[in-house]
Design a protein around this motif. Structure first.
Motif, PDB file in Angstrom:
ATOM      1  N   THR A  38     -11.370   0.352   2.096  1.00 44.24           N
ATOM      2  CA  THR A  38     -10.532   2.091   2.002  1.00 44.24           C
ATOM      3  C   THR A  38      -9.751   2.429   1.000  1.00 44.24           C
ATOM      4  O   THR A  38     -10.328   2.602  -0.322  1.00 44.24           O
ATOM      5  N   TRP A  39      -9.203   0.831   0.749  1.00 41.58           N
ATOM      6  CA  TRP A  39      -8.015   1.051  -1.109  1.00 41.58           C
ATOM      7  C   TRP A  39      -8.135   0.826  -1.592  1.00 41.58           C
ATOM      8  O   TRP A  39      -7.935   1.246  -3.051  1.00 41.58           O
ATOM      9  N   SER A  46     -10.832   9.606  -4.318  1.00 39.98           N
ATOM     10  CA  SER A  46     -10.526  10.715  -4.254  1.00 39.98           C
ATOM     11  C   SER A  46     -11.072  12.006  -4.987  1.00 39.98           C
ATOM     12  O   SER A  46     -11.712  11.747  -5.899  1.00 39.98           O
ATOM     13  N   GLU A 106      -4.012  -0.993   7.381  1.00 39.62           N
ATOM     14  CA  GLU A 106      -3.816   0.887   7.035  1.00 39.62           C
ATOM     15  C   GLU A 106      -2.742   1.240   6.274  1.00 39.62           C
ATOM     16  O   GLU A 106      -2.646   2.266   5.843  1.00 39.62           O
ATOM     17  N   ILE A 107      -1.890   0.381   6.084  1.00 36.55           N
ATOM     18  CA  ILE A 107      -0.304   1.077   5.456  1.00 36.55           C
ATOM     19  C   ILE A 107      -0.694   0.720   4.300  1.00 36.55           C
ATOM     20  O   ILE A 107      -0.370   1.538   3.439  1.00 36.55           O
ATOM     21  N   ASN A 109      -3.994   1.027   2.838  1.00 36.46           N
ATOM     22  CA  ASN A 109      -4.813   2.408   2.712  1.00 36.46           C
ATOM     23  C   ASN A 109      -4.475   3.168   2.580  1.00 36.46           C
ATOM     24  O   ASN A 109      -4.119   4.372   1.262  1.00 36.46           O
ATOM     25  N   TRP A 110      -3.005   3.647   3.097  1.00 38.04           N
ATOM     26  CA  TRP A 110      -2.485   4.911   2.922  1.00 38.04           C
ATOM     27  C   TRP A 110      -0.956   4.659   1.836  1.00 38.04           C
ATOM     28  O   TRP A 110      -1.753   5.871   0.540  1.00 38.04           O
ATOM     29  N   SER A 111      -1.482   3.642   1.401  1.00 37.73           N
ATOM     30  CA  SER A 111      -0.022   3.140   0.098  1.00 37.73           C
ATOM     31  C   SER A 111      -1.208   3.409  -1.110  1.00 37.73           C
ATOM     32  O   SER A 111      -1.054   4.232  -2.191  1.00 37.73           O
ATOM     33  N   LEU A 113      -3.821   5.383  -1.483  1.00 36.69           N
ATOM     34  CA  LEU A 113      -4.278   6.483  -1.205  1.00 36.69           C
ATOM     35  C   LEU A 113      -3.290   8.077  -2.201  1.00 36.69           C
ATOM     36  O   LEU A 113      -3.653   8.889  -2.335  1.00 36.69           O
ATOM     37  N   SER A 114      -2.350   7.453  -1.109  1.00 35.85           N
ATOM     38  CA  SER A 114      -0.683   8.922  -1.166  1.00 35.85           C
ATOM     39  C   SER A 114      -0.827   8.478  -2.352  1.00 35.85           C
ATOM     40  O   SER A 114      -0.072   9.569  -3.036  1.00 35.85           O
ATOM     41  N   ASN A 116       2.122   6.776  -2.861  1.00 33.34           N
ATOM     42  CA  ASN A 116       3.321   6.159  -2.424  1.00 33.34           C
ATOM     43  C   ASN A 116       3.538   4.497  -2.147  1.00 33.34           C
ATOM     44  O   ASN A 116       2.881   3.740  -1.893  1.00 33.34           O
ATOM     45  N   PRO A 118       4.882   1.508   0.115  1.00 30.47           N
ATOM     46  CA  PRO A 118       5.613   1.505   1.236  1.00 30.47           C
ATOM     47  C   PRO A 118       6.771   0.900   1.296  1.00 30.47           C
ATOM     48  O   PRO A 118       7.090  -0.345   0.642  1.00 30.47           O
TER      49      PRO A 118
END
Length: 551
Positions: A38-39, A46, A106-107, A109-111, A113-114, A116, A118
């Motif tokens: 996903t990343w 987006s 998942e971390i 992916n979050w990084s 998409l957001s 941010n 980690p």
């Protein structure tokens, strides 16, 4: 309990028949690929389409590597799951790897998409725990564990099949966006042989007009240059020019994000959000009306300049100036060579970018800063070269130069006067901005344009210490422990001005277009005129920063 009651010891994700095997395993593999990658796809899917908007390569070099990486990973994982149909330690290793590495992924992916970053400690802990857990499971495996292991695998398989549906949606959306972006204007330059607007007659007189030079140093802080300079830092160009210019001491920024601030400066309308369509075209959100509108290049200071008979030119960074202003610019160059959030680079071929995400994913945080600094150095050099050509062209009377300094990360060593990607700070970048300003002044002096030119030097926003993940000891000392001073740098040198003054009246940068219009029409003949004009302005009321995209 009924869910697990079916043939616990004999169930595998391979299905009970050859047909089920051909369908179920690719579906499970597709679901796992969707979660793991996903990343890579996310930045291209987006809603704001920022990666597309800021891409200065061909659309194929952005979309093709992502699609191929996804497809190849899916194919390889399908093969591994086929191998894992047979019970044993290999099956345990493959499925344990999929399950244990998911939190780390998942971390990631979050990084991506957001936007941010980690904590490096968190990512290292998750990765280490996954590796350790996998090793222990394989080494300590016992047949008595099989019942519980197969229950977990069966449950995970069902979830992954549902995730596969999302994967199909991602692939369809990727293809659709890639198709829309096929006509993306990938050219990084416009020259006056390709003029799209009809002001050739006016341009013939542009060589006789005094130049208006608009310089934006990205993230330049007034406090760091004049008010609270770091001890020992020498900025001779800023000091010299400040003595013959009007320096604004209380400037209200138009926002915190370059993506949102620059369109605000060009239009004179306060914009608090931006977004792009899949074909790379800009839409802006008006703070006052709350409406989204297509960015109108003909309602900008460059159109004003055309009406006044000026030739227009931009050498810029980050914003795709040549794409959003093609009909109001005679000459244009823009660049942004930083990697997309998935590690794909605009200056590489699609084939070379296949391994870009893998390389990017395995880089340490500090190394990524060094890579980014290297891209910025390349951008800086290219922009300055383009700016030199525009400043030396007498027909280019309004010239905007937007540079990636002193924007972090550090990319210069003020002690050696050399570019560097290590052990550099915002303070070093200030010294580079000073050297750049000295160069621009020298170019204008050599062409005989400095004295007669109007020069606006500004920061689009101030030094964003509140957004820095970590400040060096020197940066903490310079910013009083990370204090964020909102005031960007702002200075105006009028034609033949020799005496410097300070303007303490609050001045909102949303009025920059109005100021440039007066410089274009020579309505301000003295520093006193400028001071009086600012006193009659109504400072814009700037609410909380709402910029959606940061460089």
């Amino acid at each position: 309990m009924l869910f697990f009651a079916q043939n616990r010891t004999s169930h595998t994700p391979c299905g009970s028949s050859k047909m089920n095997k051909k369908v179920e395993i690719p579906a499970v593999a597709l679901g796992a690929t969707t979660i793991f990658l996903t990343w890579i796809l996310g930045p291209l899917l987006s809603g704001g389409h920022d990666a597309i908007y800021r891409w200065n390569g061909s659309a194929s070099t952005l979309f093709v590597p992502a699609a191929l990486d996804f497809s190849l990973f899916w194919l390889v994982l399908t093969c591994f799951l086929l191998i894992a149909c047979k019970r044993g330690r290999l099956r345990v290793a493959i499925w344990s790897g999929i399950l244990l590495f998911t939190p780390w992924i998942e971390i990631k992916n979050w990084s991506s998409l957001s936007g941010n970053t980690p904590s490096p400690a968190l990512t290292r802990t998750l990765l280490g725990a996954a590796i350790l857990g996998l090793a222990l499971l394989v080494l300590l495996w016992r047949p008595s564990f099989e019942i519980w292991f197969e229950r977990i695998v069966h449950f995970a398989s069902v979830l992954l099949v549902f995730a596969a549906v999302l994967g199909v949606f991602f692939l369809v959306e990727l293809g659709w966006f890639g198709w829309q972006a096929r006509a993306l204007d990938v050219r990084r330059t416009i020259d006056d042989s390709e003029i799209r607007h009809s002001h050739s007659v006016a341009q013939s007189g542009a060589a006789r007009l005094p130049k208006v030079v608009w310089i934006i140093f990205d993230e330049l802080s007034y406090r760091q240059v004049y008010e609270h300079r770091f001890p020992g830092v020498k900025l001779p160009a800023f000091d010299r020019i400040g003595k013959q210019s009007s320096v604004f001491t209380d400037v209200i920024p138009a926002g915190l994000s370059t993506a949102q601030v620059i369109p605000t400066l060009m239009t004179g309308v306060l914009l608090d959000k931006i977004r792009s369509s899949p074909d790379g075209q800009l839409s802006v959100h008006h703070q006052a009306s709350g409406e989204w509108k297509r960015f109108n290049e003909h309602d900008t200071v460059f159109q004003d300049a055309i009406y006044d008979g000026y030739g227009t030119a931009v050498a810029g960074w980050y914003n795709p100036y040549c794409r959003i202003l093609p009909e109001v610019l005679d000459q244009c160059f823009w660049t942004y060579n930083r990697a997309a959030p998935n590690g794909i680079l605009p200056n590489r071929t699609a084939f070379a970018n296949l391994l870009g995400p893998l390389h990017y994913a395995t880089e340490a945080g500090r190394t990524k800063e060094e890579l980014t600094a290297g891209y910025d150095i390349s951008d800086y050099r290219e922009i300055l070269n383009a700016a030199d050509r525009m400043l030396g062209d007498p027909s280019m009377s309004l010239v905007l130069i937007h540079l990636p300094v002193p924007h972090p990360p550090g990319k210069y060593n003020r002690h050696t006067n050399q570019f560097t990607t290590t052990n550099s700070t915002y303070i070093d970048n200030l010294a580079l901005a000073d050297e750049c300003l000295d160069h621009i002044q020298s170019e204008l002096e050599q062409s005989g344009h400095w004295d007669s030119s109007s020069v606006l030097i500004m920061g689009d926003h101030s030094w964003r210490t509140i957004l820095e993940h970590s400040l060096t000891k020197e940066e903490l000392e310079a910013s009083d422990g990370g204090h964020f001073d909102t005031r960007p740098f702002y200075l105006v040198k009028l034609p033949y001005q020799v005496t410097g003054i300070t303007i303490d009246t609050p001045f909102a940068t949303v009025n920059t277009r109005r100021l440039l219009d007066r410089l274009l029409t020579h309505s301000l003949s003295s520093p006193e005129d400028l001071h009086n004009w600012t006193q009659h302005l109504q400072p814009a009321k700037i609410g909380e920063y709402q910029g959606t995209v940061l460089p």
